[in-house]
Design an enzyme around this catalytic site. Structure first.
Site, PDB file in Angstrom:
ATOM      1  N   GLU A  39      12.995   2.606  13.484  1.00 59.53           N
ATOM      2  CA  GLU A  39      12.012   3.641  13.108  1.00 59.53           C
ATOM      3  C   GLU A  39      10.939   3.624  14.181  1.00 59.53           C
ATOM      4  O   GLU A  39      11.233   3.264  15.329  1.00 59.53           O
ATOM      5  CB  GLU A  39      11.456   3.367  11.701  1.00 59.53           C
ATOM      6  CG  GLU A  39      10.830   1.990  11.561  1.00 59.53           C
ATOM      7  CD  GLU A  39      10.139   1.749  10.228  1.00 59.53           C
ATOM      8  OE1 GLU A  39       9.843   2.705   9.505  1.00 59.53           O
ATOM      9  OE2 GLU A  39       9.873   0.571   9.930  1.00 59.53           O
ATOM     10  N   LYS A  48       6.401  -1.852   1.931  1.00 69.22           N
ATOM     11  CA  LYS A  48       5.217  -1.241   2.557  1.00 69.22           C
ATOM     12  C   LYS A  48       4.060  -2.239   2.453  1.00 69.22           C
ATOM     13  O   LYS A  48       3.121  -2.081   1.667  1.00 69.22           O
ATOM     14  CB  LYS A  48       4.893   0.119   1.916  1.00 69.22           C
ATOM     15  CG  LYS A  48       4.131   1.027   2.880  1.00 69.22           C
ATOM     16  CD  LYS A  48       4.191   2.469   2.471  1.00 69.22           C
ATOM     17  CE  LYS A  48       3.265   3.383   3.245  1.00 69.22           C
ATOM     18  NZ  LYS A  48       3.363   3.345   4.698  1.00 69.22           N
ATOM     19  N   HIS A  71      -0.071 -21.214   0.195  1.00 70.50           N
ATOM     20  CA  HIS A  71       0.993 -20.249   0.521  1.00 70.50           C
ATOM     21  C   HIS A  71       1.781 -19.803  -0.706  1.00 70.50           C
ATOM     22  O   HIS A  71       2.180 -18.649  -0.806  1.00 70.50           O
ATOM     23  CB  HIS A  71       1.971 -20.858   1.537  1.00 70.50           C
ATOM     24  CG  HIS A  71       1.409 -20.927   2.921  1.00 70.50           C
ATOM     25  ND1 HIS A  71       0.304 -21.671   3.250  1.00 70.50           N
ATOM     26  CD2 HIS A  71       1.806 -20.331   4.069  1.00 70.50           C
ATOM     27  CE1 HIS A  71       0.034 -21.540   4.542  1.00 70.50           C
ATOM     28  NE2 HIS A  71       0.936 -20.725   5.064  1.00 70.50           N
ATOM     29  N   ARG A 104      -6.785 -20.867  -1.315  1.00 69.67           N
ATOM     30  CA  ARG A 104      -5.737 -20.637  -0.319  1.00 69.67           C
ATOM     31  C   ARG A 104      -4.576 -21.597  -0.497  1.00 69.67           C
ATOM     32  O   ARG A 104      -4.754 -22.819  -0.463  1.00 69.67           O
ATOM     33  CB  ARG A 104      -6.323 -20.769   1.092  1.00 69.67           C
ATOM     34  CG  ARG A 104      -5.307 -20.413   2.172  1.00 69.67           C
ATOM     35  CD  ARG A 104      -5.909 -20.508   3.566  1.00 69.67           C
ATOM     36  NE  ARG A 104      -4.908 -20.133   4.555  1.00 69.67           N
ATOM     37  CZ  ARG A 104      -3.972 -20.969   5.036  1.00 69.67           C
ATOM     38  NH1 ARG A 104      -3.928 -22.221   4.631  1.00 69.67           N
ATOM     39  NH2 ARG A 104      -3.092 -20.521   5.917  1.00 69.67           N
ATOM     40  N   ARG A 161       8.105   4.156  -4.768  1.00 66.84           N
ATOM     41  CA  ARG A 161       8.147   3.229  -3.619  1.00 66.84           C
ATOM     42  C   ARG A 161       7.114   2.115  -3.790  1.00 66.84           C
ATOM     43  O   ARG A 161       7.384   0.960  -3.450  1.00 66.84           O
ATOM     44  CB  ARG A 161       7.923   3.997  -2.315  1.00 66.84           C
ATOM     45  CG  ARG A 161       8.109   3.111  -1.083  1.00 66.84           C
ATOM     46  CD  ARG A 161       8.059   3.896   0.209  1.00 66.84           C
ATOM     47  NE  ARG A 161       6.751   4.489   0.447  1.00 66.84           N
ATOM     48  CZ  ARG A 161       6.466   5.302   1.466  1.00 66.84           C
ATOM     49  NH1 ARG A 161       7.412   5.642   2.338  1.00 66.84           N
ATOM     50  NH2 ARG A 161       5.255   5.801   1.616  1.00 66.84           N
ATOM     51  N   TYR A 193       0.830  -1.199   0.000  1.00 69.49           N
ATOM     52  CA  TYR A 193       0.000   0.000   0.000  1.00 69.49           C
ATOM     53  C   TYR A 193       0.863   1.246   0.000  1.00 69.49           C
ATOM     54  O   TYR A 193       2.085   1.181   0.170  1.00 69.49           O
ATOM     55  CB  TYR A 193      -0.957  -0.010   1.198  1.00 69.49           C
ATOM     56  CG  TYR A 193      -0.291   0.349   2.528  1.00 69.49           C
ATOM     57  CD1 TYR A 193       0.571  -0.530   3.159  1.00 69.49           C
ATOM     58  CD2 TYR A 193      -0.529   1.580   3.135  1.00 69.49           C
ATOM     59  CE1 TYR A 193       1.171  -0.199   4.375  1.00 69.49           C
ATOM     60  CE2 TYR A 193       0.062   1.920   4.342  1.00 69.49           C
ATOM     61  CZ  TYR A 193       0.912   1.028   4.959  1.00 69.49           C
ATOM     62  OH  TYR A 193       1.508   1.354   6.146  1.00 69.49           O
ATOM     63  N   LEU A 201      11.089   1.435   6.881  1.00 68.00           N
ATOM     64  CA  LEU A 201      10.446   1.918   5.659  1.00 68.00           C
ATOM     65  C   LEU A 201      11.201   3.148   5.156  1.00 68.00           C
ATOM     66  O   LEU A 201      11.480   4.055   5.955  1.00 68.00           O
ATOM     67  CB  LEU A 201       8.988   2.290   5.949  1.00 68.00           C
ATOM     68  CG  LEU A 201       8.223   2.625   4.670  1.00 68.00           C
ATOM     69  CD1 LEU A 201       7.832   1.352   3.945  1.00 68.00           C
ATOM     70  CD2 LEU A 201       6.997   3.460   4.972  1.00 68.00           C
TER      71      LEU A 201
HETATM   72  N1  PDD Z   1       2.917   5.212   7.527  1.00 60.09           N
HETATM   73  N2  PDD Z   1       7.625   3.922   8.863  1.00 60.09           N
HETATM   74  C1  PDD Z   1       6.477   3.232   8.926  1.00 60.09           C
HETATM   75  C2  PDD Z   1       6.460   1.883   9.558  1.00 60.09           C
HETATM   76  C3  PDD Z   1       5.300   3.796   8.383  1.00 60.09           C
HETATM   77  O1  PDD Z   1       4.141   3.106   8.415  1.00 60.09           O
HETATM   78  C4  PDD Z   1       5.348   5.096   7.802  1.00 60.09           C
HETATM   79  C5  PDD Z   1       4.141   5.752   7.196  1.00 60.09           C
HETATM   80  C6  PDD Z   1       6.573   5.775   7.782  1.00 60.09           C
HETATM   81  C7  PDD Z   1       6.726   7.139   7.163  1.00 60.09           C
HETATM   82  O2  PDD Z   1       6.632   7.096   5.755  1.00 60.09           O
HETATM   83  P1  PDD Z   1       6.123   8.360   4.917  1.00 60.09           P
HETATM   84  O3  PDD Z   1       6.980   9.494   5.317  1.00 60.09           O
HETATM   85  O4  PDD Z   1       6.326   7.946   3.503  1.00 60.09           O
HETATM   86  O5  PDD Z   1       4.664   8.577   5.292  1.00 60.09           O
HETATM   87  C8  PDD Z   1       7.700   5.148   8.317  1.00 60.09           C
HETATM   88  C9  PDD Z   1       1.714   5.643   6.851  1.00 60.09           C
HETATM   89  C10 PDD Z   1       1.436   7.100   6.977  1.00 60.09           C
HETATM   90  C11 PDD Z   1       0.554   4.753   7.282  1.00 60.09           C
HETATM   91  O6  PDD Z   1       0.782   3.554   7.339  1.00 60.09           O
HETATM   92  O7  PDD Z   1      -0.553   5.240   7.501  1.00 60.09           O
END
Ligand code: PDD
Length: 298
Positions: free
Chosen positions: A177, A145, A100, A98, A50, A31, A201
């Site tokens: 993070e 992501k 894997h 289903r 990304r 996503y 991320l």
């Molecule tokens: N999340 N790290 C993680 C684990 C995240 O889920 C996000 C963003 C970020 C920051 O990424 P960016 O600057 O591209 O928003 C870092 C989004 C906002 C969410 O899952 O809603």
């Protein structure tokens, strides 16, 4: 709310997916969340790059060209009532019995929705926010992501249990993070943040903040940050599309920083926050908005 699902725009109530969608069964999808300011999608090219990286990491062919993605996003932005939006898009591998093993040749499920973008209120920007430090128990591909966010959701909830807005994560003694944002710290006037790796991320906001630090000659280093450095930092900031840049002013209920400024957003934050807002304003001046709502015209 108007959403997009597999080739069609519709009210969210009408959007339905089969229960055998691999996104539902396995969390097999990726996503993006794209902030939209005054109907302009911020850093769209970077978000689409990304998305492409996440898709190729899990071996899903990108269903659309960047031009097609841009059109669809423009349509969603125009069809929804808010000028500032958080646009969410998701691609799953599709529907299959289903198993894997990744099946070949599925048609990916594509979903896009938007909501009002809620950035931190002025009072929160001025006070800063509480966070806790937790062990990063997620998998080793946090650069993807993925919609499989159970680890992040559990960590965020553990933080909320302690009245904190974020869980800042450490793995093997190093900062990675946070549950939904990237982390910067400040020590002796130098801004520090970990380098991109499989353990975090690659945040779009993280890149914007680094660009602002560079172009304003603000001392910074991208290098591994230890848990001890995090816990004794002068300042801590989190960054994300929704939070922009937000000061973290307590860690595990202890004030961040030293002396009279302890527990308050620090001087480096006082510099970066307006620079971030100016960066956004410049972006809005340089980009035309999408056109007036197109609902009913197509
Ligand atoms: N999340 N790290 C993680 C684990 C995240 O889920 C996000 C963003 C970020 C920051 O990424 P960016 O600057 O591209 O928003 C870092 C989004 C906002 C969410 O899952 O809603």
């Amino acid at each position: 709310m108007t959403v997009y699902l597999n080739g069609e725009f519709m009210p969210i109530e009408q959007a339905k997916i089969p229960v055998l969608d691999r996104g539902f069964i396995f969390g097999d999808g990726v996503y993006e969340v794209i902030p939209v300011y005054s109907r302009r999608a911020f850093r769209l090219a970077e978000h689409l790059a990304r998305l492409n990286a996440s898709l190729s990491a899990i071996r899903i062919d990108n269903p659309y060209s960047n031009a097609r993605w841009s059109e669809l996003l423009e349509h969603i932005i125009a069809a929804n009532p808010w000028d500032d939006q958080g646009v969410y898009l998701q691609v799953t591998r599709g529907v299959a019995p289903r198993n894997h093993l990744f099946p070949k040749g599925l048609t990916p499920t594509v979903f896009i929705m938007a909501d009002a973008l809620v950035t931190p209120a002025r009072a929160l920007v001025e006070s800063g926010a509480p966070a806790v430090v937790l062990q990063d128990f997620r998998w080793l591909r946090c650069d993807i992501k993925s919609v499989s966010l159970l680890g992040n959701c559990l960590l965020r909830t553990l933080a909320a249990d302690q009245g904190a807005i974020e869980a800042i994560l450490v793995r093997d003694g190093f900062l990675t993070e946070a549950s939904a944002s990237n982390i910067f710290i400040v020590r002796s006037g130098i801004v520090l943040t970990p380098p991109k790796s499989h353990l975090m991320l690659p945040g779009i906001t993280y890149d914007v903040v680094l660009e602002i630090l560079r172009s304003n000659g603000i001392a910074h280093e991208v290098r591994p940050v230890t848990e001890a450095e995090l816990r004794t930092a002068d300042e801590v900031w989190c960054t994300s599309s929704a939070k922009e840049v937000l000061a973290i002013t307590t860690l595990d209920a202890k004030p961040v920083g030293h002396g009279a400024d302890a527990g308050k957003p620090g001087p480096a934050f006082a510099r970066i926050y307006p620079l971030y807002q100016q960066f956004k304003a410049k972006f809005m001046r340089a980009h035309a908005p999408t056109h007036a709502p197109t609902r009913g015209q197509d």
